[in-house]
Design a protein around this motif. Structure first.
Motif, PDB file in Angstrom:
ATOM      1  N   THR A  58      30.820  58.629  81.826  1.00  0.00           N
ATOM      2  CA  THR A  58      29.964  58.166  80.741  1.00  0.00           C
ATOM      3  C   THR A  58      30.746  57.146  79.939  1.00  0.00           C
ATOM      4  O   THR A  58      31.912  57.368  79.616  1.00  0.00           O
ATOM      5  N   ILE A  60      30.724  55.109  76.400  1.00  0.00           N
ATOM      6  CA  ILE A  60      30.121  55.108  75.070  1.00  0.00           C
ATOM      7  C   ILE A  60      30.550  53.840  74.366  1.00  0.00           C
ATOM      8  O   ILE A  60      31.741  53.538  74.283  1.00  0.00           O
ATOM      9  N   CYS A  69      23.238  46.553  67.410  1.00  0.00           N
ATOM     10  CA  CYS A  69      23.415  46.990  68.796  1.00  0.00           C
ATOM     11  C   CYS A  69      22.845  45.934  69.729  1.00  0.00           C
ATOM     12  O   CYS A  69      21.976  45.150  69.338  1.00  0.00           O
ATOM     13  N   PHE A  73      19.513  48.203  73.910  1.00  0.00           N
ATOM     14  CA  PHE A  73      19.592  49.538  73.324  1.00  0.00           C
ATOM     15  C   PHE A  73      18.593  49.750  72.197  1.00  0.00           C
ATOM     16  O   PHE A  73      18.526  50.837  71.641  1.00  0.00           O
ATOM     17  N   ASN A  76      15.893  51.886  74.271  1.00  0.00           N
ATOM     18  CA  ASN A  76      16.427  53.111  74.861  1.00  0.00           C
ATOM     19  C   ASN A  76      17.939  53.142  74.647  1.00  0.00           C
ATOM     20  O   ASN A  76      18.652  52.291  75.166  1.00  0.00           O
ATOM     21  N   PRO A  77      18.461  54.124  73.909  1.00  0.00           N
ATOM     22  CA  PRO A  77      19.907  54.145  73.650  1.00  0.00           C
ATOM     23  C   PRO A  77      20.747  54.564  74.854  1.00  0.00           C
ATOM     24  O   PRO A  77      21.955  54.408  74.841  1.00  0.00           O
ATOM     25  N   ILE A  78      20.113  55.082  75.902  1.00  0.00           N
ATOM     26  CA  ILE A  78      20.846  55.481  77.105  1.00  0.00           C
ATOM     27  C   ILE A  78      20.485  54.522  78.221  1.00  0.00           C
ATOM     28  O   ILE A  78      19.325  54.395  78.602  1.00  0.00           O
ATOM     29  N   GLN A  79      21.481  53.838  78.742  1.00  0.00           N
ATOM     30  CA  GLN A  79      21.282  52.822  79.771  1.00  0.00           C
ATOM     31  C   GLN A  79      22.197  53.107  80.954  1.00  0.00           C
ATOM     32  O   GLN A  79      23.272  53.684  80.791  1.00  0.00           O
TER      33      GLN A  79
END
Length: 161
Positions: A58, A60, A69, A73, A76-79
């Motif tokens: 992962t 970060i 940002c 993002f 969607n904050p998870i890419q």
């Protein structure tokens, strides 16, 4: 999670990952851990992996409070991890990273290949000159036996055999 200090994605070399080491120690001792949180104070990119499966990583990205940002993002904050996604993070260290080539390795490989070439050429030259295992052909035995006979006179029309 385990922090990966030698990852090339990491931008904060002074990151104190002692909390993650402590978490790993608690899990190894058998203490039940139900929650864990960590607050990142310094902007940058941090790489972690699963303690049970090192292939799961992962990344970060932490952005300074005065910066926005990256656009991807906002929805969607998870890419998924990609090089372009990591490059899009403003890390504050905008200096261009230039990696110099390892000249010792390059010259070592080049000289080794040139040495192999010269050794091969020398072996080919020696083989051509000395003829490794090559010997002069001896004449067949029947010629030695027939050297005493005059086959020309036998083959002429004047004489009968």
């Amino acid at each position: 999670p385990q922090y990966v200090p030698d990852s090339l994605f990491n931008t904060n070399k002074a990151f104190d990952y002692g909390a993650f080491v402590g978490l790993g120690t608690q899990v190894k001792k058998g203490y039940p851990v139900t929650t864990f949180y960590h607050t990142f104070d310094t902007p940058g990119i941090y790489t972690f992996r699963d303690a049970g499966d090192a292939s799961k990583e992962t990344v970060i990205g932490v952005v300074d409070a005065v910066l926005d940002c990256p656009r991807a993002f906002e929805q969607n904050p998870i890419q998924p991890m990609s090089a372009s996604m990591i490059k899009s993070f403003p890390t504050g260290d905008e200096s261009n990273l230039v990696i110099t080539p390892d000249y010792a390795l390059i010259f070592g490989i080049a000289f080794t290949l040139i040495g192999i070439l010269f050794v091969s050429l020398a072996c080919l030259y020696v083989r051509k000159v000395t003829g490794w295992g090559r010997s002069a052909a001896l004449g067949p035995d029947y010629r030695k036996v027939g050297e005493q006979e005059d086959f020309h006179s036998i083959a002429s029309k004047r004489q009968r055999v």
